[in-house]
Design a protein around this motif. Sequence first.
Motif, PDB file in Angstrom:
ATOM      1  N   THR A  29      53.394 -14.332 -48.012  1.00 55.56           N
ATOM      2  CA  THR A  29      52.459 -13.930 -46.973  1.00 55.56           C
ATOM      3  C   THR A  29      51.724 -12.700 -47.466  1.00 55.56           C
ATOM      4  O   THR A  29      52.337 -11.755 -47.960  1.00 55.56           O
ATOM      5  N   ASP A  30      50.400 -12.699 -47.346  1.00 59.02           N
ATOM      6  CA  ASP A  30      49.571 -11.619 -47.857  1.00 59.02           C
ATOM      7  C   ASP A  30      48.583 -11.220 -46.769  1.00 59.02           C
ATOM      8  O   ASP A  30      47.791 -12.042 -46.310  1.00 59.02           O
ATOM      9  N   PHE A  31      48.648  -9.950 -46.338  1.00 58.19           N
ATOM     10  CA  PHE A  31      47.707  -9.421 -45.354  1.00 58.19           C
ATOM     11  C   PHE A  31      46.881  -8.334 -46.022  1.00 58.19           C
ATOM     12  O   PHE A  31      47.434  -7.374 -46.573  1.00 58.19           O
ATOM     13  N   THR A  32      45.555  -8.473 -46.006  1.00 57.78           N
ATOM     14  CA  THR A  32      44.665  -7.563 -46.715  1.00 57.78           C
ATOM     15  C   THR A  32      43.565  -7.056 -45.786  1.00 57.78           C
ATOM     16  O   THR A  32      42.988  -7.834 -45.021  1.00 57.78           O
ATOM     17  N   ILE A  33      43.284  -5.758 -45.850  1.00 61.06           N
ATOM     18  CA  ILE A  33      42.163  -5.146 -45.142  1.00 61.06           C
ATOM     19  C   ILE A  33      41.273  -4.474 -46.176  1.00 61.06           C
ATOM     20  O   ILE A  33      41.761  -3.746 -47.046  1.00 61.06           O
ATOM     21  N   TYR A  34      39.957  -4.712 -46.086  1.00 58.37           N
ATOM     22  CA  TYR A  34      39.017  -4.082 -46.994  1.00 58.37           C
ATOM     23  C   TYR A  34      37.818  -3.609 -46.199  1.00 58.37           C
ATOM     24  O   TYR A  34      37.249  -4.365 -45.404  1.00 58.37           O
ATOM     25  N   SER A  35      37.442  -2.343 -46.385  1.00 56.45           N
ATOM     26  CA  SER A  35      36.274  -1.805 -45.681  1.00 56.45           C
ATOM     27  C   SER A  35      35.352  -1.111 -46.666  1.00 56.45           C
ATOM     28  O   SER A  35      35.779  -0.609 -47.711  1.00 56.45           O
ATOM     29  N   SER A  36      34.062  -1.076 -46.321  1.00 60.00           N
ATOM     30  CA  SER A  36      33.062  -0.415 -47.159  1.00 60.00           C
ATOM     31  C   SER A  36      31.969   0.153 -46.266  1.00 60.00           C
ATOM     32  O   SER A  36      31.471  -0.548 -45.384  1.00 60.00           O
ATOM     33  N   TYR A  37      31.633   1.427 -46.476  1.00 55.14           N
ATOM     34  CA  TYR A  37      30.530   1.997 -45.713  1.00 55.14           C
ATOM     35  C   TYR A  37      29.897   3.135 -46.510  1.00 55.14           C
ATOM     36  O   TYR A  37      30.506   3.712 -47.414  1.00 55.14           O
ATOM     37  N   TYR A  38      28.638   3.424 -46.190  1.00 57.28           N
ATOM     38  CA  TYR A  38      27.885   4.468 -46.884  1.00 57.28           C
ATOM     39  C   TYR A  38      28.119   5.822 -46.231  1.00 57.28           C
ATOM     40  O   TYR A  38      28.267   5.930 -45.011  1.00 57.28           O
ATOM     41  N   LEU A  39      28.110   6.858 -47.074  1.00 58.10           N
ATOM     42  CA  LEU A  39      28.345   8.215 -46.598  1.00 58.10           C
ATOM     43  C   LEU A  39      27.051   8.993 -46.390  1.00 58.10           C
ATOM     44  O   LEU A  39      27.075  10.057 -45.773  1.00 58.10           O
ATOM     45  N   ASN A  40      25.933   8.500 -46.928  1.00 54.51           N
ATOM     46  CA  ASN A  40      24.665   9.211 -46.769  1.00 54.51           C
ATOM     47  C   ASN A  40      23.547   8.214 -46.489  1.00 54.51           C
ATOM     48  O   ASN A  40      23.702   7.010 -46.663  1.00 54.51           O
TER      49      ASN A  40
END
Length: 214
Positions: free
Chosen positions: A35-46
């Motif tokens: 079982t594999d649970f993955t969270i990935y997020s990406s956002y800009y800082l400027n």
Amino acid sequence: MKKIVFITSAFIIGFANNLNAQFTQIELFTGFDKTDFTIYSSYYLNNNKTLSLNTLAFFQKFKDKENQRFDEVGLQPTLFWNINNNIALGSSIYYNSFAGYSERLSAKFTLKNSRVLLVTIPTIAYSQQKNASYAEVLFQIQLNTPINDNVALWFNGQLLTIWDEFEKHSRSFQQLRAGISFNGHQFGIGIDFDQYGPNPLEQSSFGLYYRNNL
């Protein structure tokens, strides 16, 4: 330690959402062996989008086979400087339940259009636990074929290899997914191949997956 990792990852994901994240993606893969649970997020800082924060958190739990345990937890926030739409340079701190903490420098090469995404991330890093450097390469591919405005066919592949001191195999995996997306909800079948150690111990898993962009 696992609780600390998940609390930290939840905080980072929540922080990202509060700053209007470009995307936060979750995936659950489950089969008889893994079982594999993955969270990935990406956002800009400027505002000019030259700096971005990408955060990966995952938990992999394997079924026992011959008393071998490969349960694995990882957390990795990476600060990227986006030189242009195709090239970025990044620095990160990575925690892994097998390898401990490491400091990392990465380059990210991206090619994409509406139907294809290709990403290659070579990395050099220093492991605190092993007191040694290592090299890593991650390759990702996504292919989609729209059927109508709401439905599309998807193929996702992710391949990783890690070499301690640039010469001894440490960890590799190959993750393949094929499925259908309906209004942003993606599900289908998947297969994982995992390898550990200098004389690789191998583990393969077949199952179902669900993915969603929050």
